[in-house]
Design an enzyme around this catalytic site. Sequence first.
Site, PDB file in Angstrom:
ATOM      1  N   MET A  37       1.205  -1.018   0.210  1.00  0.00           N
ATOM      2  CA  MET A  37       0.130   0.192  -0.091  1.00  0.00           C
ATOM      3  C   MET A  37       1.239   0.829   0.255  1.00  0.00           C
ATOM      4  SD  MET A  37      -2.568   1.124   3.431  1.00  0.00           S
ATOM      5  CE  MET A  37      -3.188   0.976   3.192  1.00  0.00           C
ATOM      6  N   ASN A  38       0.610   2.109  -1.125  1.00  0.00           N
ATOM      7  CA  ASN A  38       0.470   3.733  -0.499  1.00  0.00           C
ATOM      8  C   ASN A  38      -0.219   4.621  -0.173  1.00  0.00           C
ATOM      9  OD1 ASN A  38       1.954   3.355  -3.649  1.00  0.00           O
ATOM     10  ND2 ASN A  38       2.441   5.122  -3.992  1.00  0.00           N
ATOM     11  N   ASP A  39      -0.250   5.697  -1.365  1.00  0.00           N
ATOM     12  CA  ASP A  39      -0.870   6.872  -0.648  1.00  0.00           C
ATOM     13  C   ASP A  39      -2.200   6.122  -0.508  1.00  0.00           C
ATOM     14  OD1 ASP A  39       1.462   7.507  -1.865  1.00  0.00           O
ATOM     15  OD2 ASP A  39       0.780   8.854  -3.777  1.00  0.00           O
ATOM     16  N   GLN A  55      -2.922   2.989  -3.390  1.00  0.00           N
ATOM     17  CA  GLN A  55      -2.526   2.708  -3.854  1.00  0.00           C
ATOM     18  C   GLN A  55      -2.446   1.354  -4.019  1.00  0.00           C
ATOM     19  OE1 GLN A  55      -0.210   4.618  -6.896  1.00  0.00           O
ATOM     20  NE2 GLN A  55      -2.745   4.828  -6.837  1.00  0.00           N
ATOM     21  N   PHE A  98      -2.741   5.816 -11.066  1.00  0.00           N
ATOM     22  CA  PHE A  98      -2.114   5.820  -9.637  1.00  0.00           C
ATOM     23  C   PHE A  98      -2.973   6.797  -9.302  1.00  0.00           C
ATOM     24  CE2 PHE A  98       2.977   6.609 -11.852  1.00  0.00           C
ATOM     25  CZ  PHE A  98       2.876   4.875 -11.190  1.00  0.00           C
ATOM     26  N   GLU A 223       3.512  15.839  -5.115  1.00  0.00           N
ATOM     27  CA  GLU A 223       3.109  14.998  -5.478  1.00  0.00           C
ATOM     28  C   GLU A 223       1.531  15.398  -4.429  1.00  0.00           C
ATOM     29  OE1 GLU A 223       5.354  11.087  -7.132  1.00  0.00           O
ATOM     30  OE2 GLU A 223       5.518  11.265  -4.808  1.00  0.00           O
ATOM     31  N   TRP A 306       8.925   7.078   1.132  1.00  0.00           N
ATOM     32  CA  TRP A 306      10.226   6.451   0.140  1.00  0.00           C
ATOM     33  C   TRP A 306      10.948   6.348   0.211  1.00  0.00           C
ATOM     34  CZ3 TRP A 306       7.031   4.034  -3.358  1.00  0.00           C
ATOM     35  CH2 TRP A 306       5.547   4.532  -3.697  1.00  0.00           C
TER      36      TRP A 306
HETATM   37  C1  FRU Z   1       3.009   9.521  -4.114  1.00  0.00           C
HETATM   38  C2  FRU Z   1       3.670   8.807  -5.584  1.00  0.00           C
HETATM   39  C3  FRU Z   1       2.398   9.567  -6.118  1.00  0.00           C
HETATM   40  C4  FRU Z   1       1.717   8.141  -7.125  1.00  0.00           C
HETATM   41  C5  FRU Z   1       2.223   7.446  -6.799  1.00  0.00           C
HETATM   42  C6  FRU Z   1       2.509   5.662  -7.501  1.00  0.00           C
HETATM   43  O1  FRU Z   1       3.506   8.965  -3.070  1.00  0.00           O
HETATM   44  O2  FRU Z   1       4.336   9.029  -6.164  1.00  0.00           O
HETATM   45  O3  FRU Z   1       2.584  10.814  -7.553  1.00  0.00           O
HETATM   46  O4  FRU Z   1       0.575   8.665  -8.212  1.00  0.00           O
HETATM   47  O5  FRU Z   1       2.466   7.559  -5.777  1.00  0.00           O
HETATM   48  O6  FRU Z   1       1.835   4.691  -6.851  1.00  0.00           O
END
Ligand code: FRU
Length: 495
Positions: A37-39, A55, A98, A223, A306
């Site tokens: 998982m990210n954002d 994400q 994304f 971002e 990150w």
């Molecule tokens: C930020 C990012 C966004 C992008 C997504 C990709 O953490 O780099 O800019 O949409 O993660 O996973």
Amino acid sequence: MISQTLREARKYEEALGKLIKSEERPSFHLSVRTGWMNDPNGFSYYKGEYHMFYQYYPYDSQWGPMHWGHAVSKDLLHWEYLPAALAPDEFYDRDGCFSGSAMELPDGRQLLMYTGVVRERQKNGGICEVQTQCIAVGDGMDYEKYEKNPVLDETDLPEGCSRFDFRDPKLWKKKDGTYCCLVGNRPADGSGHLLLFTSPNGFQWNYKKVFCANHHRFGLMWECPDFFELDGKWVLLTSPQDMRPQGFEYHNGNGTLCLIGDYDEITDSFAEECNQSIDYGIDFYAPQTILTPDGRRVMIGWMQNWDTCSLRISDHTSWYGQMSLPRELSVKNGRLYQAPLRELLNLRKNKTVHKNVSVSGVVRLDGVNGRKVDMQLTICPKDKETMYRKFAVRFAQNEEFYTSLSFRPSESILKIDRKFSGSRRAIIHQRRSMVNSKNGEIKLRMILDRFSVEVFVNDGEQVMTATMYTEQEADGISFFADGEAVIDVEKYDLD
Ligand code: FRU
């Protein structure tokens, strides 16, 4: 129609998610169902529930072709997983869906706007990601991608704007009914800026203007923007890449930025007045906000960064990635304040209070331990003439490990340090922040949830967030002073 790619992801996550025991996850923070998982994405209140998309790469605990995971909650603390909402299954998003945002349409459907990614081979043999903005519409469970996707691509961009860094649409609606969308982009100078697009209906979009330009002030590309009105001001949140440090305010690498100012809705002009970091710890990025039905502006960020992902990746666990606590925002005297969501009080159990405790050397207190904890700590010197030199609280502690917060009144610096939390990676483990303190007095509220600590300093004037993956048996908490300090402690277990 649900694509084969999405159907497979849904099947996979359902089977694999079940294998993760609840004790192996954070308890009241949303974590990934399985995999990576990210954002936070599409954070919204829709049909009587909070929705959080994210994400998501279900097949590995590392980043991969992005899907959108999905969860819902009634109180923002207890989450239920729903089937993944988006998969990279169209010619315009085949290498990833994304980040993006959500909005309810007048007909009751939910609109998701996200960035479609397609990898393109360059003349020099390298690969670049072409990014466009796309739409999907759904009912809170299933979403159908719009037949006219992408709705914004390079042909909509003004001269000099990058088609490779063009992502993270944030939707909102103006009082006059115009749909607005802010998208991160890079102009020819290689810095970042946010572009404003408008639409009469959420489907047909037109370029309006450069809404806010970085001019190399705060990192490079910006971002994941968010933008909203709060306490008579307008707040722009974004997460800059490639930052260089500025004093104790900003740090190297991926960071967070809050700009506070005024906004003229007629001319769409944002006039910045102040800037600050959103979070002063290590692990916080790409936050999104919502307005709750009772009018609170609540923010949730990705509780990682990150630059420090390798802290966990080497562990080969089946999940990686958690969201921060929901935080109630306010603006006071040109500063962003954050408070833990008030519903967290409902999780408090077993109150322990120790008042006026003298600390000189190491002190442990009855009933003060745990890894799911809400602890309010007030520190002051024993007497005004003899100031203590250093105060520290150690937590997630056993004989081998601990993470600590320490404060030196002479410098007014608060430091978070997870060097001894069990990490085997050469990454950032410490961060220092300048804090406000008069006569050595400082107030901290620490929220622990198994793998993280979020420290709200001086009633939310600043927040420091860090993850730590120390074994759960390390649940000690101790206090230390070099010199003499006096503390008040109010501690609860959270469950
Ligand atoms: C930020 C990012 C966004 C992008 C997504 C990709 O953490 O780099 O800019 O949409 O993660 O996973």
